[in-house]
Design an enzyme around this catalytic site. Structure first.
Site, PDB file in Angstrom:
ATOM      1  N   SER A   1      -0.111   5.486  -1.474  1.00  0.00           N
ATOM      2  CA  SER A   1      -0.695   6.708  -0.830  1.00  0.00           C
ATOM      3  C   SER A   1      -0.219   6.849   0.692  1.00  0.00           C
ATOM      4  O   SER A   1       0.119   5.948   0.980  1.00  0.00           O
ATOM      5  CB  SER A   1      -2.311   6.784  -1.034  1.00  0.00           C
ATOM      6  OG  SER A   1      -2.742   5.959  -0.156  1.00  0.00           O
ATOM      7  N   GLY A   2      -0.820   7.871   1.143  1.00  0.00           N
ATOM      8  CA  GLY A   2      -0.925   8.101   2.749  1.00  0.00           C
ATOM      9  C   GLY A   2       0.478   7.663   3.260  1.00  0.00           C
ATOM     10  O   GLY A   2       1.564   8.001   3.078  1.00  0.00           O
TER      11      GLY A   2
ATOM     12  N   GLY B   1       0.862  -1.010   0.030  1.00  0.00           N
ATOM     13  CA  GLY B   1       0.096  -0.082  -0.038  1.00  0.00           C
ATOM     14  C   GLY B   1       0.944   1.168  -0.202  1.00  0.00           C
ATOM     15  O   GLY B   1       0.650   2.089   0.636  1.00  0.00           O
ATOM     16  N   ALA B   2       1.918   1.229  -0.849  1.00  0.00           N
ATOM     17  CA  ALA B   2       2.900   2.324  -0.860  1.00  0.00           C
ATOM     18  C   ALA B   2       2.396   3.412  -1.892  1.00  0.00           C
ATOM     19  O   ALA B   2       3.110   4.302  -2.301  1.00  0.00           O
ATOM     20  CB  ALA B   2       4.173   1.989  -1.122  1.00  0.00           C
TER      21      ALA B   2
ATOM     22  N   TYR C   1     -12.915  -2.856  10.603  1.00  0.00           N
ATOM     23  CA  TYR C   1     -11.432  -2.331  10.632  1.00  0.00           C
ATOM     24  C   TYR C   1     -10.757  -2.512  11.815  1.00  0.00           C
ATOM     25  O   TYR C   1      -9.457  -2.822  11.965  1.00  0.00           O
ATOM     26  CB  TYR C   1     -11.689  -0.862  10.259  1.00  0.00           C
ATOM     27  CG  TYR C   1     -10.194  -0.184  10.442  1.00  0.00           C
ATOM     28  CD1 TYR C   1      -9.440  -0.274   9.207  1.00  0.00           C
ATOM     29  CD2 TYR C   1      -9.931   0.934  11.507  1.00  0.00           C
ATOM     30  CE1 TYR C   1      -8.228   0.500   9.223  1.00  0.00           C
ATOM     31  CE2 TYR C   1      -8.888   1.571  11.431  1.00  0.00           C
ATOM     32  CZ  TYR C   1      -7.775   1.214  10.378  1.00  0.00           C
ATOM     33  OH  TYR C   1      -6.655   1.907  10.498  1.00  0.00           O
TER      34      TYR C   1
ATOM     35  N   SER D   1      -2.808   0.082  15.085  1.00  0.00           N
ATOM     36  CA  SER D   1      -3.685   1.266  15.408  1.00  0.00           C
ATOM     37  C   SER D   1      -3.988   1.528  16.770  1.00  0.00           C
ATOM     38  O   SER D   1      -3.610   0.635  17.566  1.00  0.00           O
ATOM     39  CB  SER D   1      -5.035   1.241  14.561  1.00  0.00           C
ATOM     40  OG  SER D   1      -5.652   2.563  14.549  1.00  0.00           O
TER      41      SER D   1
ATOM     42  N   GLY E   1       2.207   4.630   3.789  1.00  0.00           N
ATOM     43  CA  GLY E   1       3.026   4.035   2.906  1.00  0.00           C
ATOM     44  C   GLY E   1       3.691   4.790   1.749  1.00  0.00           C
ATOM     45  O   GLY E   1       5.180   4.406   1.719  1.00  0.00           O
TER      46      GLY E   1
HETATM   47  P1  NDP Z   1      -4.496   5.072   2.538  1.00  0.00           P
HETATM   48  O1  NDP Z   1      -5.847   4.991   2.592  1.00  0.00           O
HETATM   49  O2  NDP Z   1      -3.864   6.349   2.026  1.00  0.00           O
HETATM   50  O3  NDP Z   1      -3.681   3.978   2.328  1.00  0.00           O
HETATM   51  C1  NDP Z   1      -3.840   2.668   2.319  1.00  0.00           C
HETATM   52  C2  NDP Z   1      -2.970   1.853   1.210  1.00  0.00           C
HETATM   53  O4  NDP Z   1      -3.545   0.596   1.138  1.00  0.00           O
HETATM   54  C3  NDP Z   1      -3.192   2.471  -0.156  1.00  0.00           C
HETATM   55  O5  NDP Z   1      -2.146   2.370  -0.978  1.00  0.00           O
HETATM   56  C4  NDP Z   1      -4.237   1.277  -0.870  1.00  0.00           C
HETATM   57  O6  NDP Z   1      -3.974   1.219  -2.327  1.00  0.00           O
HETATM   58  C5  NDP Z   1      -3.717   0.282  -0.153  1.00  0.00           C
HETATM   59  N1  NDP Z   1      -4.592  -1.000  -0.237  1.00  0.00           N
HETATM   60  C6  NDP Z   1      -6.039  -1.007   0.005  1.00  0.00           C
HETATM   61  N2  NDP Z   1      -6.390  -2.151  -0.412  1.00  0.00           N
HETATM   62  C7  NDP Z   1      -5.584  -2.900  -0.759  1.00  0.00           C
HETATM   63  C8  NDP Z   1      -5.250  -4.220  -1.451  1.00  0.00           C
HETATM   64  N3  NDP Z   1      -6.563  -4.990  -1.761  1.00  0.00           N
HETATM   65  N4  NDP Z   1      -4.106  -4.527  -2.077  1.00  0.00           N
HETATM   66  C9  NDP Z   1      -3.102  -3.761  -2.072  1.00  0.00           C
HETATM   67  N5  NDP Z   1      -3.106  -2.403  -1.475  1.00  0.00           N
HETATM   68  C10 NDP Z   1      -4.230  -2.103  -0.711  1.00  0.00           C
HETATM   69  O7  NDP Z   1      -4.400   4.884   4.456  1.00  0.00           O
HETATM   70  P2  NDP Z   1      -3.281   5.231   5.385  1.00  0.00           P
HETATM   71  O8  NDP Z   1      -2.063   5.710   4.588  1.00  0.00           O
HETATM   72  O9  NDP Z   1      -4.088   6.189   6.284  1.00  0.00           O
HETATM   73  O10 NDP Z   1      -3.213   3.886   6.191  1.00  0.00           O
HETATM   74  C11 NDP Z   1      -1.997   3.285   5.982  1.00  0.00           C
HETATM   75  C12 NDP Z   1      -1.867   2.442   7.561  1.00  0.00           C
HETATM   76  O11 NDP Z   1      -1.831   3.108   8.400  1.00  0.00           O
HETATM   77  C13 NDP Z   1      -2.901   1.436   7.618  1.00  0.00           C
HETATM   78  O12 NDP Z   1      -2.334   0.058   8.017  1.00  0.00           O
HETATM   79  C14 NDP Z   1      -3.996   1.889   8.653  1.00  0.00           C
HETATM   80  O13 NDP Z   1      -4.608   1.148   9.522  1.00  0.00           O
HETATM   81  C15 NDP Z   1      -2.802   2.624   9.631  1.00  0.00           C
HETATM   82  N6  NDP Z   1      -3.207   3.599  10.190  1.00  0.00           N
HETATM   83  C16 NDP Z   1      -3.442   4.892   9.728  1.00  0.00           C
HETATM   84  C17 NDP Z   1      -3.884   6.101  10.733  1.00  0.00           C
HETATM   85  C18 NDP Z   1      -4.641   7.308   9.983  1.00  0.00           C
HETATM   86  O14 NDP Z   1      -4.876   8.191  11.136  1.00  0.00           O
HETATM   87  N7  NDP Z   1      -4.571   7.379   8.838  1.00  0.00           N
HETATM   88  C19 NDP Z   1      -3.650   5.753  12.322  1.00  0.00           C
HETATM   89  C20 NDP Z   1      -3.489   4.617  12.399  1.00  0.00           C
HETATM   90  C21 NDP Z   1      -3.027   3.688  11.464  1.00  0.00           C
HETATM   91  P3  NDP Z   1      -4.730   2.436  -3.311  1.00  0.00           P
HETATM   92  O15 NDP Z   1      -3.808   3.523  -3.352  1.00  0.00           O
HETATM   93  O16 NDP Z   1      -4.814   1.515  -4.691  1.00  0.00           O
HETATM   94  O17 NDP Z   1      -6.121   2.486  -2.841  1.00  0.00           O
END
Ligand code: NDP
Length: 315
Positions: A12-13, A9-10, A190, A142, A15
Site C-alpha cells: 500500500s501507500g 511494505g509494498a 513512531y 520522516s 511502497g
Molecule cells: P502505509 O500504511 O500505506 O504503508 C505501510 C506498509 O507497511 C503497508 O504495506 C503495511 O502492510 C506494511 N507493514 C506494516 N507492518 C508490517 C509488518 N509487520 N511486516 C511487513 N510489512 C508491514 O503507510 P505509508 O505508505 O505512508 O508509509 C510508508 C513509509 O513512509 C513509512 O516508512 C512511513 O514512516 C513513511 N512516511 C510516510 C509519510 C506519510 O505522510 N504517509 C511521511 C513520511 C514518511 P499492510 O498493507 O499489510 O498493512
C-alpha cells in the site's frame, strides 16, 4: 539485465507507488516484501504492475524469525539484490497501551526499526555480491528528523534519551516500552522509530560505504496524507489532515508523486551519494536536507547499533 529491488511494505501507500513507478520503466524487477500475501497480489494487480516485473514474498517485520525466513526464501530464489528499500511502518497514535512483536518488543519500534535493522544487516552480504553498478540501501525516514520545518517540531517530539528502555528489551515488563524509558506514547514511539531509521542509515554509511561501495540513504518524501499510515487515527483527523497539509503546510504530496521521489532515490544516477537524507522542494526538486541534532548524533548512532545488535541476536 533488469535491476532487482526489494521493497518492504509494498502492499500500500508509498511502497506500492514506488513499486509501480519502478516496474513501469521495465528496468526493474520488484520483490514486494509483504506481511499479507493476498493483499499485496491484489494491490500489484490493481495498479497494473506487469506480472513479469514483480514477485510477492512473505515478510512480517514484527517477527525476527520471519525476517530470517524471508532472507532464506529470497536467497533460494536465485535473484541478485541490487537495491534494498526499507519502507514498511506502523503508526499507532491513538493506542492507549503498547502492543508487542512476536519477540516482545513494542510494536512501532520493533517493526519499523528492529525488523529492518536485522533485515538490512542480513542482506548486506547479498548487496555486496551484486555486480550492479549502483548498489543502494534506502531506509525511509520522516520529517521528525528535520529541524528546519514546523512539522518536525510538533509534540510529542522524538527523544531516544540514553536508550535505557531499548537496552532493557522494550518489553513493558522488566523495562519500559519506550526507548527513552518513559511512559508509552504511540505517536512518540513512531517518531523515535524514524529517528532510529535515520541513525541506522548513517551508521551503515560509516561502517560499510567505503568498503562495499553500497550507497546508504534516507529520505522524507513529503506528507502523503492519504496513505494507510493514518488508518489508526481518529476519523476527524483523517478528514482534516489531507486539506491541512495541502493548503496550510503545503507539505502535501500525492502517493504517485512520493513514489516517484523514492524511485529516484532507488535508480537516479544523480542521487547516488551515500549518507544523505533526501528531501524535495515544493517544485519537486531534490536536495540534501539537514538532520536534527539527535538524528545526526554519531555517538547515539553507535550506541543504538550496539544495543539493536544484541536485541536481534547479531551480537
Ligand atoms: P502505509 O500504511 O500505506 O504503508 C505501510 C506498509 O507497511 C503497508 O504495506 C503495511 O502492510 C506494511 N507493514 C506494516 N507492518 C508490517 C509488518 N509487520 N511486516 C511487513 N510489512 C508491514 O503507510 P505509508 O505508505 O505512508 O508509509 C510508508 C513509509 O513512509 C513509512 O516508512 C512511513 O514512516 C513513511 N512516511 C510516510 C509519510 C506519510 O505522510 N504517509 C511521511 C513520511 C514518511 P499492510 O498493507 O499489510 O498493512
Amino acid at each position: 539485465r533488469k535491476g532487482s529491488v526489494i521493497i518492504t511494505g509494498a502492499s500500500s501507500g508509498l511502497g506500492l507507488a514506488t513499486a509501480k513507478a519502478l516496474a513501469e520503466t521495465g528496468k526493474w524487477h520488484v520483490i514486494m516484501a509483504c506481511r499479507n500475501f493476498l493483499k499485496a497480489e491484489k494491490a500489484a494487480k490493481s495498479v497494473g504492475i506487469p506480472k513479469e516485473n514483480y514477485t510477492v514474498m512473505h515478510l512480517d517485520l514484527a517477527s525476527l524469525e520471519s525476517v530470517r525466513q524471508f532472507v532464506d526464501t529470497f536467497r533460494r530464489s536465485g535473484r541478485p539484490l541490487d537495491v534494498l528499500v526499507c519502507n514498511a511502518a506502523v503508526y499507532l497514535p491513538t493506542a492507549k497501551e503498547p502492543t508487542f512483536t512476536a519477540d516482545g518488543f513494542e510494536l512501532s519500534v520493533g517493526t519499523n526499526h528492529l525488523g529492518h535493522f536485522l533485515l538490512s544487516r542480513l542482506l548486506l552480504d547479498d548487496l555486496k555480491q551484486s555486480d550492479y553498478p549502483q548498489k543502494r540501501c534506502i531506509i525511509v525516514g520522516s520529517i521528525t528528523g528535520n529541524t528546519n520545518t514546523l512539522a518536525g517540531n510538533v509534540p510529542p517530539k522524538a527523544n531516544l534519551g540514553d536508550l535505557r528502555g531499548l537496552a532493557g528489551g522494550l518489553n513493558g515488563v522488566g523495562s519500559s516500552s519506550m526507548i527513552d524509558g518513559g511512559e508509552f506514547d504511540g505517536a512518540k514511539a513512531y517518531k523515535d522509530s524514524k529517528v532510529c531509521n535515520m541513525l541506522t542509515m548513517q551508521e551503515l554509511h560509516r561502517r560499510y560505504h567505503e568498503e562495499t561501495g553500497i550507497s546508504f540513504a534516507s529520505l522524507y518524501p513529503g506528507c502523503i496524507a492519504e496513505t494507510g499510515l493514518f488508518r489508526e487515527h481518529v476519523p476527524l483527523f483523517r478528514l482534516l489532515f489531507p486539506p491541512f497539509q495541502k493548503y496550510i503546510t503545503k507539505g502535501y504530496v500525492s502517493e504517485e508523486e512520493a513514489g516517484k521521489r523514492l524511485a529516484q532515490v532507488v535508480s537516479d544516477p544523480s542521487l547516488s551519494k551515500s549518507g544523505v537524507y533526501w528531501s524535495w522542494n515544493n517544485n519537486s526538486s531534490s536536495f540534501e536536507n539537514q538532520l536534527s541534532k539527535e538524528a545526526s548524533d554519531s555517538e547515539k548512532a553507535r550506541k543504538l547499533w550496539e544495543v539493536s545488535e544484541k536485541l536481534v541476536g547479531l551480537a
